[in-house]
Design a protein around this motif. Structure first.
Motif, PDB file in Angstrom:
ATOM      1  N   MET A 174       0.844  -1.181   0.000  1.00 24.23           N
ATOM      2  CA  MET A 174       0.000   0.000   0.000  1.00 24.23           C
ATOM      3  C   MET A 174       0.889   1.244   0.000  1.00 24.23           C
ATOM      4  SD  MET A 174      -2.913   0.790   2.768  1.00 24.23           S
ATOM      5  CE  MET A 174      -4.465   1.188   2.105  1.00 24.23           C
ATOM      6  N   SER A 175       0.673   2.119  -0.952  1.00 17.49           N
ATOM      7  CA  SER A 175       1.511   3.316  -1.032  1.00 17.49           C
ATOM      8  C   SER A 175       0.951   4.427  -0.136  1.00 17.49           C
ATOM      9  CB  SER A 175       1.591   3.809  -2.476  1.00 17.49           C
ATOM     10  OG  SER A 175       0.345   4.295  -2.903  1.00 17.49           O
ATOM     11  N   ARG A 176       1.816   5.332   0.182  1.00 17.99           N
ATOM     12  CA  ARG A 176       1.471   6.425   1.068  1.00 17.99           C
ATOM     13  C   ARG A 176       0.964   7.623   0.267  1.00 17.99           C
ATOM     14  NH1 ARG A 176       5.017   7.859   6.270  1.00 17.99           N
ATOM     15  NH2 ARG A 176       3.699   9.530   6.919  1.00 17.99           N
ATOM     16  N   SER A 177      -0.053   8.322   0.757  1.00 26.39           N
ATOM     17  CA  SER A 177      -0.614   9.509   0.108  1.00 26.39           C
ATOM     18  C   SER A 177       0.074  10.762   0.626  1.00 26.39           C
ATOM     19  CB  SER A 177      -2.095   9.659   0.423  1.00 26.39           C
ATOM     20  OG  SER A 177      -2.878   8.905  -0.394  1.00 26.39           O
ATOM     21  N   THR A 178       0.098  11.786  -0.210  1.00 24.22           N
ATOM     22  CA  THR A 178       0.565  13.094   0.233  1.00 24.22           C
ATOM     23  C   THR A 178      -0.618  14.051   0.202  1.00 24.22           C
ATOM     24  OG1 THR A 178       1.183  13.774  -1.992  1.00 24.22           O
ATOM     25  CG2 THR A 178       2.896  12.739  -0.647  1.00 24.22           C
ATOM     26  N   PHE A 179      -0.625  14.991   1.128  1.00 23.58           N
ATOM     27  CA  PHE A 179      -1.731  15.931   1.263  1.00 23.58           C
ATOM     28  C   PHE A 179      -1.166  17.268   1.718  1.00 23.58           C
ATOM     29  CE2 PHE A 179      -4.787  18.027   4.060  1.00 23.58           C
ATOM     30  CZ  PHE A 179      -5.894  18.101   3.238  1.00 23.58           C
ATOM     31  N   LYS A 180      -1.536  18.339   1.003  1.00 27.12           N
ATOM     32  CA  LYS A 180      -1.141  19.690   1.410  1.00 27.12           C
ATOM     33  C   LYS A 180      -2.342  20.607   1.257  1.00 27.12           C
ATOM     34  CE  LYS A 180       3.719  19.518   0.173  1.00 27.12           C
ATOM     35  NZ  LYS A 180       4.804  20.204  -0.509  1.00 27.12           N
ATOM     36  N   ILE A 181      -2.410  21.598   2.128  1.00 26.14           N
ATOM     37  CA  ILE A 181      -3.451  22.611   2.040  1.00 26.14           C
ATOM     38  C   ILE A 181      -2.797  23.980   2.181  1.00 26.14           C
ATOM     39  CG2 ILE A 181      -3.995  22.482   4.498  1.00 26.14           C
ATOM     40  CD1 ILE A 181      -6.942  22.979   3.655  1.00 26.14           C
ATOM     41  N   LEU A 182      -3.205  24.915   1.338  1.00 31.66           N
ATOM     42  CA  LEU A 182      -2.644  26.258   1.348  1.00 31.66           C
ATOM     43  C   LEU A 182      -3.778  27.265   1.225  1.00 31.66           C
ATOM     44  CD1 LEU A 182      -0.146  28.227   1.023  1.00 31.66           C
ATOM     45  CD2 LEU A 182      -0.519  27.968  -1.415  1.00 31.66           C
ATOM     46  N   PHE A 183      -3.780  28.273   2.095  1.00 37.47           N
ATOM     47  CA  PHE A 183      -4.727  29.377   2.001  1.00 37.47           C
ATOM     48  C   PHE A 183      -3.980  30.597   1.493  1.00 37.47           C
ATOM     49  CE2 PHE A 183      -6.595  26.639   5.238  1.00 37.47           C
ATOM     50  CZ  PHE A 183      -7.890  26.546   4.768  1.00 37.47           C
ATOM     51  N   TYR A 184      -4.618  31.368   0.618  1.00 40.58           N
ATOM     52  CA  TYR A 184      -4.001  32.581   0.091  1.00 40.58           C
ATOM     53  C   TYR A 184      -5.093  33.564  -0.320  1.00 40.58           C
ATOM     54  CZ  TYR A 184      -5.065  30.640  -4.540  1.00 40.58           C
ATOM     55  OH  TYR A 184      -5.707  30.116  -5.638  1.00 40.58           O
ATOM     56  N   VAL A 185      -4.731  34.841  -0.454  1.00 37.43           N
ATOM     57  CA  VAL A 185      -5.669  35.848  -0.943  1.00 37.43           C
ATOM     58  C   VAL A 185      -5.401  36.088  -2.421  1.00 37.43           C
ATOM     59  CG1 VAL A 185      -6.101  36.969   1.267  1.00 37.43           C
ATOM     60  CG2 VAL A 185      -4.203  37.738  -0.125  1.00 37.43           C
ATOM     61  N   LYS A 186      -6.457  36.305  -3.162  1.00 29.99           N
ATOM     62  CA  LYS A 186      -6.364  36.520  -4.601  1.00 29.99           C
ATOM     63  C   LYS A 186      -6.196  38.018  -4.854  1.00 29.99           C
ATOM     64  CE  LYS A 186      -8.596  34.965  -8.795  1.00 29.99           C
ATOM     65  NZ  LYS A 186      -9.812  34.321  -9.330  1.00 29.99           N
ATOM     66  N   MET A 198      -8.763  32.222  -0.820  1.00 28.55           N
ATOM     67  CA  MET A 198      -8.767  31.039  -1.675  1.00 28.55           C
ATOM     68  C   MET A 198      -8.093  29.882  -0.946  1.00 28.55           C
ATOM     69  SD  MET A 198     -10.171  32.286  -4.395  1.00 28.55           S
ATOM     70  CE  MET A 198      -9.857  31.092  -5.673  1.00 28.55           C
ATOM     71  N   CYS A 199      -8.366  28.666  -1.411  1.00 30.98           N
ATOM     72  CA  CYS A 199      -7.753  27.466  -0.852  1.00 30.98           C
ATOM     73  C   CYS A 199      -7.213  26.620  -1.996  1.00 30.98           C
ATOM     74  CB  CYS A 199      -8.787  26.677  -0.063  1.00 30.98           C
ATOM     75  SG  CYS A 199      -8.107  25.185   0.685  1.00 30.98           S
ATOM     76  N   ARG A 200      -6.050  26.028  -1.790  1.00 31.56           N
ATOM     77  CA  ARG A 200      -5.461  25.102  -2.759  1.00 31.56           C
ATOM     78  C   ARG A 200      -5.173  23.794  -2.041  1.00 31.56           C
ATOM     79  NH1 ARG A 200      -0.599  27.539  -4.902  1.00 31.56           N
ATOM     80  NH2 ARG A 200      -1.988  28.575  -6.352  1.00 31.56           N
ATOM     81  N   LEU A 201      -5.821  22.724  -2.503  1.00 33.83           N
ATOM     82  CA  LEU A 201      -5.605  21.386  -1.962  1.00 33.83           C
ATOM     83  C   LEU A 201      -4.778  20.584  -2.948  1.00 33.83           C
ATOM     84  CD1 LEU A 201      -9.146  20.375  -0.688  1.00 33.83           C
ATOM     85  CD2 LEU A 201      -7.179  20.970   0.690  1.00 33.83           C
ATOM     86  N   THR A 202      -3.785  19.879  -2.452  1.00 31.20           N
ATOM     87  CA  THR A 202      -2.965  19.001  -3.282  1.00 31.20           C
ATOM     88  C   THR A 202      -2.977  17.614  -2.637  1.00 31.20           C
ATOM     89  OG1 THR A 202      -1.530  20.870  -3.800  1.00 31.20           O
ATOM     90  CG2 THR A 202      -0.723  18.680  -4.357  1.00 31.20           C
ATOM     91  N   VAL A 203      -3.467  16.627  -3.397  1.00 28.07           N
ATOM     92  CA  VAL A 203      -3.491  15.241  -2.936  1.00 28.07           C
ATOM     93  C   VAL A 203      -2.804  14.401  -4.001  1.00 28.07           C
ATOM     94  CG1 VAL A 203      -4.926  13.289  -2.254  1.00 28.07           C
ATOM     95  CG2 VAL A 203      -5.645  15.614  -1.687  1.00 28.07           C
ATOM     96  N   ASP A 204      -1.709  13.771  -3.617  1.00 28.84           N
ATOM     97  CA  ASP A 204      -0.918  12.943  -4.545  1.00 28.84           C
ATOM     98  C   ASP A 204      -0.556  13.694  -5.830  1.00 28.84           C
ATOM     99  OD1 ASP A 204      -0.938  10.819  -2.793  1.00 28.84           O
ATOM    100  OD2 ASP A 204      -2.746   9.947  -3.658  1.00 28.84           O
ATOM    101  N   GLY A 205      -0.226  14.975  -5.710  1.00 28.85           N
ATOM    102  CA  GLY A 205       0.202  15.783  -6.846  1.00 28.85           C
ATOM    103  C   GLY A 205      -0.927  16.374  -7.661  1.00 28.85           C
ATOM    104  N   GLU A 206      -2.175  16.042  -7.370  1.00 28.41           N
ATOM    105  CA  GLU A 206      -3.319  16.601  -8.092  1.00 28.41           C
ATOM    106  C   GLU A 206      -3.820  17.832  -7.343  1.00 28.41           C
ATOM    107  OE1 GLU A 206      -7.756  15.265  -9.466  1.00 28.41           O
ATOM    108  OE2 GLU A 206      -6.224  13.719  -9.231  1.00 28.41           O
TER     109      GLU A 206
END
Length: 65
Positions: free
Chosen positions: A1-13, A26-34
């Protein structure tokens, strides 16, 4: 079973200033590079946004919801 990556970033536009001078949060979610980006449906005064910590500066009445 491979491990997932997860990042969350908040920023103003910065290019989309509202009539009251606030910027959309704004919010930017990154899960496994997507990457998915979306609006949080909140506006933040630009002088209260801290870019380094990606948060609004707390302790001020104008920050409270």
């Amino acid at each position: 079973m491979s491990r997932s990556t997860f990042k969350i970033l908040f920023y103003v536009k910065k290019g989309s200033e509202r009539a009251n001078g606030y910027l959309p949060l704004m919010c930017r979610l990154t899960v496994d590079g997507e990457i998915k980006q979306f609006s949080c449906k909140l506006d933040v005064p630009p002088k209260l946004w801290d870019v380094k910590t990606a948060r609004a500066k707390i302790g001020r009445a104008s920050c409270r919801v």
